[in-house]
Design a protein around this motif. Structure first.
Motif, mmCIF file in Angstrom:
data_model
loop_
_atom_site.group_PDB
_atom_site.id
_atom_site.type_symbol
_atom_site.label_atom_id
_atom_site.label_comp_id
_atom_site.label_asym_id
_atom_site.label_seq_id
_atom_site.Cartn_x
_atom_site.Cartn_y
_atom_site.Cartn_z
ATOM 1 N N LEU A 1 4.050 -9.287 -7.592
ATOM 2 C CA LEU A 1 4.121 -8.295 -6.362
ATOM 3 C C LEU A 1 2.982 -7.023 -6.539
ATOM 4 C CD1 LEU A 1 5.090 -7.718 -3.900
ATOM 5 C CD2 LEU A 1 6.869 -6.254 -4.898
ATOM 6 N N PHE A 2 1.795 -7.523 -6.201
ATOM 7 C CA PHE A 2 1.282 -5.692 -6.170
ATOM 8 C C PHE A 2 1.036 -5.274 -5.459
ATOM 9 C CE2 PHE A 2 -0.951 -9.860 -8.568
ATOM 10 C CZ PHE A 2 -1.141 -9.588 -9.434
ATOM 11 N N ALA A 3 0.003 -3.602 -6.071
ATOM 12 C CA ALA A 3 -0.036 -2.546 -5.192
ATOM 13 C C ALA A 3 -0.890 -2.110 -5.175
ATOM 14 C CB ALA A 3 1.826 -1.458 -5.531
ATOM 15 N N THR A 4 -1.399 -1.174 -4.113
ATOM 16 C CA THR A 4 -3.237 -0.302 -4.342
ATOM 17 C C THR A 4 -3.062 0.965 -3.718
ATOM 18 O OG1 THR A 4 -5.113 -0.977 -3.845
ATOM 19 C CG2 THR A 4 -3.495 -1.167 -1.984
ATOM 20 N N TYR B 1 0.989 -1.312 0.321
ATOM 21 C CA TYR B 1 0.190 0.041 0.326
ATOM 22 C C TYR B 1 0.443 0.982 0.090
ATOM 23 C CZ TYR B 1 -2.500 3.712 2.267
ATOM 24 O OH TYR B 1 -3.025 5.337 2.577
ATOM 25 N N ASP B 2 0.645 2.254 -0.892
ATOM 26 C CA ASP B 2 1.452 3.560 -0.830
ATOM 27 C C ASP B 2 0.439 4.476 -1.831
ATOM 28 O OD1 ASP B 2 4.616 4.017 -1.170
ATOM 29 O OD2 ASP B 2 3.226 5.378 -1.528
ATOM 30 N N ILE B 3 0.451 5.762 -0.888
ATOM 31 C CA ILE B 3 -0.100 6.757 -1.291
ATOM 32 C C ILE B 3 0.404 7.435 -2.549
ATOM 33 C CG2 ILE B 3 -1.635 7.483 0.854
ATOM 34 C CD1 ILE B 3 1.272 9.491 0.839
ATOM 35 N N ASN B 4 1.320 6.993 -3.179
ATOM 36 C CA ASN B 4 1.236 7.562 -4.322
ATOM 37 C C ASN B 4 1.071 7.055 -5.547
ATOM 38 O OD1 ASN B 4 3.989 8.238 -6.020
ATOM 39 N ND2 ASN B 4 5.614 9.388 -5.069
ATOM 40 N N GLU B 5 0.764 7.420 -6.540
ATOM 41 C CA GLU B 5 -0.451 6.789 -7.171
ATOM 42 C C GLU B 5 0.667 6.132 -8.395
ATOM 43 O OE1 GLU B 5 -3.843 8.996 -8.377
ATOM 44 O OE2 GLU B 5 -4.016 6.924 -10.227
ATOM 45 N N GLN B 6 1.748 6.866 -8.488
ATOM 46 C CA GLN B 6 2.983 6.669 -9.606
ATOM 47 C C GLN B 6 3.475 5.910 -9.463
ATOM 48 O OE1 GLN B 6 5.154 9.566 -10.560
ATOM 49 N NE2 GLN B 6 6.523 8.237 -11.468
ATOM 50 N N PHE B 7 4.315 5.411 -8.087
ATOM 51 C CA PHE B 7 4.414 4.217 -7.455
ATOM 52 C C PHE B 7 3.388 2.988 -7.515
ATOM 53 C CE2 PHE B 7 7.399 6.170 -3.988
ATOM 54 C CZ PHE B 7 7.524 7.268 -5.225
ATOM 55 N N VAL B 8 2.250 3.039 -6.929
ATOM 56 C CA VAL B 8 1.198 2.197 -7.355
ATOM 57 C C VAL B 8 1.770 1.445 -8.637
ATOM 58 C CG1 VAL B 8 -0.733 1.859 -7.148
ATOM 59 C CG2 VAL B 8 0.066 2.687 -5.141
ATOM 60 N N GLN B 9 1.525 2.513 -9.837
ATOM 61 C CA GLN B 9 1.079 1.744 -11.402
ATOM 62 C C GLN B 9 2.576 1.544 -11.753
ATOM 63 O OE1 GLN B 9 0.453 5.886 -13.327
ATOM 64 N NE2 GLN B 9 -1.603 5.352 -13.609
ATOM 65 N N THR B 10 4.198 1.920 -11.254
ATOM 66 C CA THR B 10 4.812 1.338 -11.786
ATOM 67 C C THR B 10 5.763 -0.008 -11.209
ATOM 68 O OG1 THR B 10 5.747 3.531 -11.513
ATOM 69 C CG2 THR B 10 7.509 1.765 -11.339
ATOM 70 N N ILE B 11 4.913 -0.554 -10.271
ATOM 71 C CA ILE B 11 4.847 -1.637 -9.585
ATOM 72 C C ILE B 11 3.637 -2.638 -10.374
ATOM 73 C CG2 ILE B 11 4.544 -3.046 -7.575
ATOM 74 C CD1 ILE B 11 5.333 -1.237 -5.794
ATOM 75 N N ASN B 12 2.510 -2.224 -10.231
ATOM 76 C CA ASN B 12 1.893 -2.725 -11.360
ATOM 77 C C ASN B 12 1.666 -3.104 -12.681
ATOM 78 O OD1 ASN B 12 0.650 -3.057 -8.627
ATOM 79 N ND2 ASN B 12 -1.006 -1.475 -9.155
ATOM 80 N N GLU B 13 1.990 -1.954 -13.357
ATOM 81 C CA GLU B 13 2.188 -2.235 -14.404
ATOM 82 C C GLU B 13 3.055 -2.547 -14.735
ATOM 83 O OE1 GLU B 13 0.185 1.426 -15.460
ATOM 84 O OE2 GLU B 13 -1.466 1.413 -15.160
ATOM 85 N N LYS B 14 4.046 -1.832 -14.524
ATOM 86 C CA LYS B 14 5.732 -1.707 -15.653
ATOM 87 C C LYS B 14 6.388 -2.824 -14.508
ATOM 88 C CE LYS B 14 6.289 3.029 -17.014
ATOM 89 N NZ LYS B 14 7.216 4.273 -16.749
#
Ligand SMILES: NC(=O)c1ccc[n+]([C@@H]2O[C@H](COP(=O)([O-])OP(=O)(O)OC[C@H]3O[C@@H](n4cnc5c(N)ncnc54)[C@H](O)[C@@H]3O)[C@@H](O)[C@H]2O)c1
Length: 333
Positions: free
Chosen positions: A56-59, A29-42
């Motif tokens: 590894l998933f982020a939300t 879990y992170d408040i930074n949307e860009q980090f969440v996207q980087t982990i989930n998509e890239k």
């Protein structure tokens, strides 16, 4: 086991990879949307341009992370810890185990993270608390380089469970400890000493001076650990001296690097403008200065750093202050 990592920065995302390597199901879990996207998509680490496991998933949703598991790995900077724990306390509906991996002491209250957790989380939702700490640059753990950590808890069974969860046969070996206080405090104080070691380096004082500051810094770690009620032997283990060794002269350490920049003449405002990651040592210096005043502790190295950072004392004047103290015997007490 299922685990939720709260904070997917340099350390949190790296621990995510470790736990997936060890066969666990992990959400970050992170408040930074860009980090969440980087982990989930890239599937890339948000700080180090290195691949992360596909599983590894982020939300961005705290409630999703809380619903996912009963083990919460706290990997946010300590300055946001109390606020975040308040939010968690208002959102949890089942008891949780809290595993703190952040290193710091709260200014004004002088509280350790375990004390903040105990204060904020309603007792019926507190299944147990542990700290996982020791000499560990995320930059190396993400590359699966050999690392030894210590997990400490008042509950021996929890420490033993987490030892198995985080250890593997290739790059991570975890010890247990029953000295929760000593482990928590060592990690916070060594960051402060690393800033001072960086200052000496930035000022080009030489390696003799740096070795002296680090060694006398160990004395200050021992004093603070004992002042909180921790054990002296813990200060000399992985979570104290071990962590100091890895931090106090390494370019991978933000605390050392920040100190180096101060030594070279930069202001904290300039440093914060350039460094987007957490510099825990500076906050620890403030908290430890207050603690020294409250408890009458002698922490001359940390005091020097406090004068320079918070009272704008010229570094050379602060060093002179340190050197002109009454000559004394080389002992810890
Ligand atoms: N970097 C390391 O090598 C390392 C190693 C061991 C321990 N630590 C400790 O771990 C802690 C975190 O360090 P880091 O290096 O990962 O810091 P970081 O700045 O890289 O990451 C912190 C993360 O927390 C997130 N965050 C901030 N506020 C939040 C909130 N309210 N809710 C959710 N997420 C939030 C940020 O977006 C960021 O992704 C520090 O206390 C540090 O001392 C770091």
């Amino acid at each position: 086991m299922k685990l939720s990592i709260i904070g997917g920065g340099a350390w949190g995302a790296t621990l995510g990879q470790l736990l997936v390597d060890n066969g666990h199901d992990v959400i970050i879990y992170d408040i930074n949307e860009q980090f969440v996207q980087t982990i989930n998509e890239k599937h890339i680490h948000p700080f180090f341009d290195l691949p992360l496991p596909q599983t590894l998933f982020a939300t961005k949703s705290l409630s999703e992370a809380l619903a996912f598991s009963d083990y919460l790995v706290l990997a946010v900077p300590t300055k946001v810890m109390r606020g975040l724990l308040n939010t968690i306390n208002n959102s949890i509906t089942t008891p949780k185990f809290f595993i703190n991996v952040s290193k710091g002491i709260e200014p004004d209250t002088s509280k350790r993270v375990s004390e903040i957790v105990e204060e904020v989380i309603r007792p019926e939702y507190m299944a147990g608390f542990a700290v996982l700490t020791g000499p560990s640059h995320a930059e190396e753990v993400i590359r699966r380089k050999l690392t030894l950590l210590t997990v400490a808890s008042k509950k021996e069974s929890l420490a033993k469970t987490l030892q198995t969860v985080f250890s593997n046969d290739t790059y991570m070996r975890v010890y247990t400890s029953d000295d929760l206080i000593g482990c928590e405090v060592g990690g916070a104080v060594k960051n402060a000493i690393a800033v001072v070691s960086g200052m000496a380096t930035g000022l080009d004082m030489g390696e003799n001076a740096r070795a002296a500051l680090i060694t006398r810094g160990i004395v200050e770690i021992v004093r603070v650990v004992e002042a909180y009620g921790g054990k002296r032997e813990t200060a000399f283990g992985l979570t104290g001296v071990g962590d100091l060794i890895v931090t106090a002269s390494s370019e991978n350490s933000r605390n050392f690097k920040a100190g180096k920049q101060i030594g070279a003449g930069k202001t904290m405002a300039q440093i914060y403008a350039e460094e987007r990651q957490t510099i825990e040592g500076v906050r620890a210096i403030e908290a430890l200065h207050q603690l020294a005043l409250k408890k009458g502790l002698s922490l001359p190295i940390i005091e020097v750093a406090y004068h320079v950072i918070f009272e704008e004392m010229p570094l050379t004047e602060a060093i002179t202050k340190l050197l002109t103290r009454t000559l004394k015997s080389e002992k810890i007490d």
